[in-house]
Design a protein around this motif. Structure first.
Motif, short mmCIF file in Angstrom:
data_model
loop_
_atom_site.label_atom_id
_atom_site.label_comp_id
_atom_site.label_asym_id
_atom_site.label_seq_id
_atom_site.Cartn_x
_atom_site.Cartn_y
_atom_site.Cartn_z
N SER A 37 0.79 -1.00 -0.17
CA SER A 37 0.07 0.00 -0.11
C SER A 37 0.91 1.24 -0.15
O SER A 37 1.35 1.46 1.09
CB SER A 37 -0.91 0.02 1.35
OG SER A 37 -1.72 -0.99 1.08
N GLU B 168 -6.22 -2.05 -1.92
CA GLU B 168 -5.29 -1.57 -1.37
C GLU B 168 -5.72 -0.37 -0.58
O GLU B 168 -5.68 -0.04 0.54
CB GLU B 168 -4.02 -1.36 -2.12
CG GLU B 168 -3.04 -2.47 -2.28
CD GLU B 168 -3.49 -3.36 -3.39
OE1 GLU B 168 -4.61 -3.09 -3.70
OE2 GLU B 168 -3.17 -4.46 -3.51
N GLU C 254 -2.33 -1.18 -7.79
CA GLU C 254 -3.25 -1.68 -6.88
C GLU C 254 -4.04 -2.92 -7.62
O GLU C 254 -4.06 -2.86 -8.71
CB GLU C 254 -4.21 -0.85 -6.03
CG GLU C 254 -3.49 0.11 -5.21
CD GLU C 254 -4.13 1.25 -4.50
OE1 GLU C 254 -5.23 1.14 -4.53
OE2 GLU C 254 -3.57 1.87 -3.73
#
Lengths: 623, 228
Positions: free
Chosen positions: A27, A94, A70
């Motif tokens: 992340s 994420e 992501e």
């Protein structure tokens, strides 16, 4: 949003599909990435998380300081219903941002029956479905993967397709995107710049007029783009990023284990197989490199099984060395080695014996056809003797169940080929009864899938069997493959037919796809969701029928809907292979050192890469 | 025999993973932490990890217990530290103690659990009305619910399994506190109690509650660390 989501998650099945936070997931800070990309897998989490390509690209993009990637998967029907009711857009795992907030959204095209999910995901994110309706602040929608080699039915929906291997070209795409963003270029300029990248196909710059039979009558391309787009390949597989810290799902996924890719490509040359063409040439990784990568995988994931993946792992030259290296280093930690694709011969069973401490699972072999004649037609390179040796040693070693994969509806198939499947299955069972110590648990499972002609294969010109023929053949086998110890599985013929329509179709199928989606088609690869009547309606709206494309025979002189997309194997070679198939003449595997002249190496200026530095001298122009 | 009793929490995103997923996650975390896991004998060895009581999917746990067996001894604080660096966000080891001698199995010990369920307080309910609703609910001789079993549904009286039930309100939130029988002898789930409570006593949606298990206890409200 969080509260809404929490309410919804309390009421859907398998909520862990939607929450992320898995070990090794990344992340990044949203604002620190100049370019934000979403990897979109048009199927459920459990399927998408089993895809090695996603893990590779996730690493490549997140290794860049200026980018983030992501993930997003297709929400299952219960989740979709609740999200739509609550007005929640499709969001990434994420950062839980809407897909519409990303700069680039990349779909993977693994199988045709996921196409309606792509449209659905765009819609759920509020991204205009058609490329022509997207404005400056909409994401750039790209797609790649095996179905990208005939992406024509999706042409109006995708801004740019990526042909071939993604780990290098993805960086080129992001670089172009960033450069265009800095200069504040228009959407069309960005597309134009992308079309200049090798391996990128931007459908808006190519116009087609089709004949009545679906082949190309007239083809025009913009003067600034290549007339033919060539696929991308990675020249040295030891030298590309490999995800040794892959995301480890919390929940049970289809492939819940480490994946160690041992090679790219397969040169056996089965004539129905698209992967055999589009992943050429063969490039093998060094055993030492693999063992080092395995070490990192074991440390970083905690998985207890490592799978040696490729299109045909028992063909990998270093297989014995890698297996014994893995067993030496990791068996004390109780790490299992799995071989997902076994050749039907005794050697492969020996390998399986070496790695499987527990003989619970069954072994799978794919003879594909029931007679030697038909196996020569498809260039399978496996004899009945090979198969019997393989199953004999499997039963001796303690396996009690064997799966056999066959295809029905192959070109030139007759009833005697089907009888061959039956007698082969019975022979295998018989061998088991003579050898196996656990006769009670003995099981031979025969799976018959229907042949689907695919682009870029020697069978790309061939029609598929009609639905009635396929169902008849399934019935024939069903009646004969039964009794104690025998199981017969088959695939729904209607699905195979639509698959063939989409695999060999052209842009005229785009509105059909759109209509099918509007009628509620989703997850067409899932039998509990598949609804053929909706598809029939969708086709009918445009004056065509399901099967229209599947059942067509194209001629060698025709311009095919995908001829502007070059997988590196020449069309001349494919035509020659097609003729050889119908004559029942096999073709050698170039691993043996003799080049059959498929054209891949000269065309892409690349060489096969075998363990120990061996290479095959390509014939410059055989044809 | 190097047995460790471990207290941990399972919160945030991890409340959505199933009991089986938790077992997998603990095993993989232990492997990443390179703990010398002990395995069962036989054809299909699996690590010797056992849990006190499964948490329903969606329910958080702040005081959960598992037993873990290692092949060689380890200092308990080292085990905690090593494992914590290898677990995903939302799973955290709070304490580990080596089990000396023989301790009864966790599953056999667990008798009851405490829960708190929190939701946004609607305008028409205040602390006073909440407390009187709970009182009325608890005065019932029996609370019959339909329990889904493998063979359809079956009526079950959960009243004997509800040991205590109370509630209060702070700011804009309502809290309901439960002490319920849990384990192999008698087992009542917090969601079953809420479902029965909102049916006729408290006009709220069960889906709007966030439920946390705050403790697990052996008979006589002893902790699961008791006895060794």
């Amino acid at each position: 949003m969080e509260q809404l989501l929490e309410r919804i998650l309390a009421t859907v099945e398998k909520p862990s599909r939607y929450v992320g936070g898995e070990w090794n997931s990344i992340s990044k800070k949203w604002d620190q990435a100049e370019v934000k990309m979403a990897f979109a897998f048009p199927d459920v989490y459990e399927v998408g998380m089993s895809h090695l390509g996603m893990q590779i690209l996730y690493k490549v993009v997140n290794d860049r300081p200026d980018a983030l990637m992501e993930r997003v998967f297709a929400p299952w029907v219960d989740m979709e219903e609740k999200m739509r009711a609550a007005g929640l857009p499709l969001f990434s795992l994420e950062s839980r941002r809407s897909l519409a907030e990303f700069d680039v959204v990349g779909f993977t095209l693994q199988y045709e029956m996921s196409f309606t999910n792509i449209l659905n995901m765009l819609d759920m994110a509020g991204i205009p479905m058609r490329s022509s309706d997207r404005k400056g602040d909409n994401p750039l929608v790209i797609a790649g993967g095996p179905c990208g080699f005939n992406p024509e039915p999706l042409a109006p929906f995708i801004d740019a397709f990526v042909l071939g291997e993604g780990e290098e070209v993805i960086n080129a795409v992001l670089d172009v995107y960033l450069a265009q963003k800095q200069q504040q270029c228009s959407r069309r300029d960005t597309l134009s710049a992308l079309a200049g990248v090798e391996g990128i196909y931007v459908p808006v710059f190519y116009q087609f007029e089709y004949k009545q039979d679906g082949t190309v009558k007239e083809f025009k391309s913009d003067s600034l783009v290549p007339t033919v787009v060539k696929k991308r390949v990675v020249a040295d597989v030891n030298d590309v990023p490999f995800p040794t810290r892959p995301i480890v799902p919390h929940t049970d996924v289809v492939h819940d284990r480490m994946m160690l890719e041992v090679m790219r490509g397969c040169t056996r040359g089965c004539r129905f197989c698209q992967a055999g063409t589009i992943y050429r040439p063969v490039r093998e990784k060094d055993p030492e490199n693999l063992l080092a990568q395995a070490e990192e995988l074991v440390r970083s994931t905690g998985w207890d099984e490592i799978s040696l993946t490729s299109l045909s792992s028992s063909d990998y030259s270093g297989i014995s060395e890698v297996i014994s290296g893995l067993v030496d280093r990791h068996s004390s930690e109780r790490i299992n080695v799995a071989l997902p694709s076994l050749r039907a011969d005794a050697f492969s069973v020996e390998l399986a014996k070496e790695v499987q401490r527990v003989r619970r699972s069954s072994l799978t072999f794919a003879p594909e056809a029931g007679t030697q004649r038909l196996r020569d037609v498809i260039n399978k390179g496996v004899t009945e003797e090979n198969l019997m040796e393989a199953v004999t040693s499997a039963f001796k070693a303690g396996w009690s169940s064997v799966k056999l994969y066959f295809m029905i509806g192959l070109p030139s198939e007759t009833e005697s080929d089907l009888e061959g499947i039956v007698s082969l299955a019975r022979r295998v069972l018989e061998a088991g009864r003579n050898i196996s110590r656990s006769k009670g648990r003995l099981r031979v499972t025969v799976s018959a899938s229907s042949f689907v002609p695919k682009s870029h294969t020697p069978f790309q010109w061939e029609p598929q069997d009609s639905l009635i023929e396929l169902q008849e053949k399934q019935r024939f086998l069903k009646q004969r493959i039964k009794g104690k110890g025998l199981t017969f599985n088959w695939h729904e013929g209607q699905v195979s037919m639509l698959e063939a329509d989409l695999a060999r179709g052209n842009r005229d199928l785009a509105p059909v796809l759109e209509r099918a989606w509007a009628l509620g088609c989703r997850f067409d690869g899932w039998s509990e969701c598949f609804d053929f009547s909706k598809w029939e309606k969708a086709f009918e709206c445009f004056g065509i029928k399901p099967g229209d494309y599947a059942l067509r025979r194209y001629s060698h002189e025709d311009v095919l809907p995908w001829d502007h997309l070059d997988a590196g194997v020449s069309k001349k070679y494919l035509a020659l292979e097609h003729k050889r198939a119908l004559d029942g003449v096999p073709t050698v595997d170039c691993r043996g050192g003799k080049c059959p002249g498929c054209g891949i190496c000269p065309s892409l200026e690349i060489n096969t890469q075998l363990v120990g530095g061996k290479s095959v001298e390509p014939v410059q122009d055989l044809l | 025999m190097n047995l460790y009793r471990i207290c941990y929490k399972k919160v945030g995103p991890m409340r959505y993973i199933s009991h089986l997923d938790l077992l997998r996650t603990m095993e993989r975390g232990s492997r990443r932490a390179r703990l010398p896991l002990a395995f069962t004998q036989g054809f299909n060895p699996h690590p010797r990890i056992s849990f006190a009581a499964p948490l329903p999917v969606g329910v958080q746990g702040e005081d959960e217990y598992m037993d873990l067996e290692l092949e060689s001894p380890m200092q308990a604080p080292v085990l905690v530290e090593r494992l914590n660096t290898c677990l995903p966000y939302g799973l955290e080891i709070l304490e580990a103690r080596e089990v000396k001698g023989t301790a009864p199995s966790l599953m056999g010990m667990v008798e009851q659990a405490t829960y708190v369920a929190v939701t946004i307080r609607p305008a028409d309910i205040n602390e006073k009305s909440l407390i009187s609703s709970i009182k009325a609910f608890m005065e019932q001789q029996e609370v019959i619910i339909d329990k889904k079993t493998k063979k359809g549904t079956k009526a079950k009286d959960i009243r004997p399994g509800i040991v205590k039930l109370s509630g209060d309100s702070k700011e804009d939130r309502l809290f309901i506190y439960m002490t319920l029988k849990t384990g192999s002898r008698e087992n009542v789930r917090p969601e079953e109690v809420l479902r029965a409570l909102v049916k006729g006593y408290l006009p709220l949606n069960v889906e709007d509650f966030r439920i946390t298990r705050t403790g697990l206890y052996a008979a006589g409200e002893r902790t699961l660390f008791a006895g060794f």
